[in-house]
Design an enzyme around this catalytic site. Structure first.
Site, PDB file in Angstrom:
ATOM      1  N   GLU A 175       6.670   1.825  -7.376  1.00 37.23           N
ATOM      2  CA  GLU A 175       5.688   0.757  -7.310  1.00 37.23           C
ATOM      3  C   GLU A 175       4.280   1.339  -7.393  1.00 37.23           C
ATOM      4  O   GLU A 175       4.005   2.395  -6.827  1.00 37.23           O
ATOM      5  CB  GLU A 175       5.858  -0.036  -6.008  1.00 37.23           C
ATOM      6  CG  GLU A 175       7.281  -0.556  -5.816  1.00 37.23           C
ATOM      7  CD  GLU A 175       7.534  -1.095  -4.408  1.00 37.23           C
ATOM      8  OE1 GLU A 175       6.562  -1.510  -3.741  1.00 37.23           O
ATOM      9  OE2 GLU A 175       8.702  -1.088  -3.976  1.00 37.23           O
ATOM     10  N   GLU A 186       2.320 -10.053  -4.016  1.00 33.90           N
ATOM     11  CA  GLU A 186       3.164 -10.178  -2.829  1.00 33.90           C
ATOM     12  C   GLU A 186       2.265 -10.211  -1.599  1.00 33.90           C
ATOM     13  O   GLU A 186       1.255  -9.502  -1.527  1.00 33.90           O
ATOM     14  CB  GLU A 186       4.134  -8.994  -2.732  1.00 33.90           C
ATOM     15  CG  GLU A 186       4.995  -8.993  -1.476  1.00 33.90           C
ATOM     16  CD  GLU A 186       5.873  -7.756  -1.366  1.00 33.90           C
ATOM     17  OE1 GLU A 186       6.554  -7.605  -0.330  1.00 33.90           O
ATOM     18  OE2 GLU A 186       5.859  -6.935  -2.303  1.00 33.90           O
TER      19      GLU A 186
END
Length: 490
Positions: free
Chosen positions: A294, A405
């Site tokens: 990520e 997110e």
């Protein structure tokens, strides 16, 4: 963490609010002053330290006078000895003054009556700091309070790993070939607050954000410092308070991903929540063997102690259980660049209704050695995740995901007001909503390709939503985000 989003999908309408011409990434002209402290010779910078745990002396302290048995009776003498023993048990020895992380000595009043559990915690913190903060040849003070240490490349945390001990960073790999998109981004060489004045680390070193004791003590536990909260990884992406607005592709073999993301400073209303925008490269069965890489930007008061958007990385090979970490907070990611500090604040940022600033991100698998490399900004190669760190990702990714997110802790009993992206819904469009543009994936032959069979997902569309579009300038793009709690998101 997202899951395997198999099942029925409803494709949303293409976004019509698209800029008529290419959006240029524009930097602010103002420059921030920063203080650089450089030794004339190679020096070791001692990490900031928490008070040194106190140790009781193993020897009983006796009065300096010589005691004769013919002067004092046995009983008073015994009482004196008992008093001295009791004092040594309940009062810390003050022979070694404690030094705080600011370098100041603490007064005796601040050193007394520390519970044993607290002393043990401080010992653990001190041990971790000694391990993670490496000796520096140069130190740079950032305007936001960060201290950036320039550490010799072969001494960075990655080389504490048994598989990497004694090695040096690899040479640059061949970059993926982009056959369908001409890069028209206008960007500068400065992307972070600490380097805005032009200050940088010398060749042969890498810039590392120094970890302070206060950073570790903010964490829910020392053992979990630098790691994402454990949570069940569900196939529908939701659960455990994590909410997303994302697009993803699956059903094929992927060897990388690329996009440009505009940077904002969303409001995070709880210390233990965060807001991020990133690329996920994913493989595994969405059980305990989940592998992810990520990279993106995030606002995390718990991890960094402020609300600046910061460039970050993460990896795990067991669904966030025991492996992996943020940035360089464990041995894993090998940094090769001396201009970018992972975990440092990004500058400049986008402004509502005004200038937009975005960063380029690309993660791809080197066909020759199999390592996963990271590129930031306009072609700056940051470093790589060695292939041996992973199980499924040693081969390829089975899903690539882009988007935002947040964590919704409901600490006040209702939905959080933590913002995603700019804090605006996708319909606000250019200049107001957050976006990803020029979405691409890397194929088996190291080619960058546009996305096909793209899926959209918003866990709570009344809180955070997403809209996809496509044109000749931005390629595949989407707007996303939202304010969190509102009349439709109680």
């Amino acid at each position: 963490m997202k899951g395997d989003y198999s099942g029925p999908w409803t494709k949303q309408k293409n976004e019509n609010n698209t800029p008529s011409s290419c959006c240029y990434a524009i930097q602010h002209t103002t420059r921030r002053q920063q203080q650089c402290i450089q030794t004339q010779t190679v020096a070791v910078v001692v990490p900031k330290q928490k008070p040194t745990p106190l140790k009781h002396s193993s020897k009983l302290a006796l009065p300096p006078c010589h005691i004769h048995t013919n002067t004092f009776s046995f009983v008073p003498m015994l009482l004196v000895l008992l008093f001295l023993v009791a004092s040594s048990l309940f009062t810390p020895a003050l022979s070694h003054p404690i030094v705080s992380d600011s370098g100041r000595r603490l007064s005796p009043a601040n050193q007394t009556f520390r519970p044993g559990s607290e002393l043990n915690k401080l010992r653990v913190v001190q041990s971790y700091l000694k391990k993670i903060n490496k000796p520096a040849v140069k130190t740079i003070q950032s305007p936001d309070g960060d201290v950036i240490d320039c550490v010799l490349s072969h001494l960075q945390p990655a080389f504490d790993h048994p598989e990497l001990k004694g090695q040096k960073p690899l040479d640059e790999p061949e970059r993926p070939k982009d056959k369908g998109h001409n890069n028209t981004d206008i960007v500068g060489d400065s992307y972070q607050l600490w380097s805005d004045s032009g200050e940088s680390c010398p060749q042969g070193t890498v810039p590392i954000r120094r970890t302070a004791d206060k950073d570790i003590l903010r964490a829910s536990s020392i053992r979990r410092f630098g790691r994402k909260p454990r949570r069940s990884v569900r196939r529908d992406s939701s659960g455990s308070g994590h909410e997303h607005a994302v697009v993803f592709v699956n059903g094929d073999q992927y060897y990388g991903a690329k996009a440009s993301i505009n940077v904002w400073a969303p409001r995070v209303t709880d210390q233990y929540e965060f807001s991020l925008s990133q690329i996920w490269v994913i493989s595994g069965s969405f059980g305990h063997d989940l592998n992810t890489i990520e990279a993106g930007w995030q606002v995390s008061p718990e991890l960094y102690g402020d609300n600046y958007p910061r460039f970050f990385t993460y990896w795990t090979t067991d669904a966030y259980q025991a492996t992996g970490c943020y940035n360089l907070l464990c041995s894993g990611f090998v940094q090769t660049n001396n201009k970018i500090a992972i975990g440092a604040a990004i500058s400049p940022r986008s402004s509502y209704g005004s200038r937009q600033f975005d960063i380029g991100l690309m993660v791809w698998k080197d066909p020759k050695h199999g390592h996963w490399w990271l590129e930031f900004g306009n072609g700056l190669l940051v470093g790589y995740w060695p292939a041996f760190l992973f199980s499924h990702l040693r081969s390829h990714a089975s899903m690539v995901q882009f988007g935002g997110e947040i964590v919704n802790s409901r600490s006040m009993g209702y939905h959080t007001s933590t913002q995603m992206g700019s804090g605006q819904f996708a319909e606000a469009g250019f200049g107001k909503a957050s976006y990803f543009r020029n979405l691409q994936v890397v194929d088996w032959d190291n080619n960058l390709l546009p996305l096909t069979n793209l899926h959209l997902l918003a866990d709570r569309p009344n809180c955070y939503d997403i809209r996809q579009g496509r044109n000749n300038v931005w390629g595949t793009y989407f707007y996303y985000g939202g304010p969190g709690r509102n009349v439709r998101c109680p």
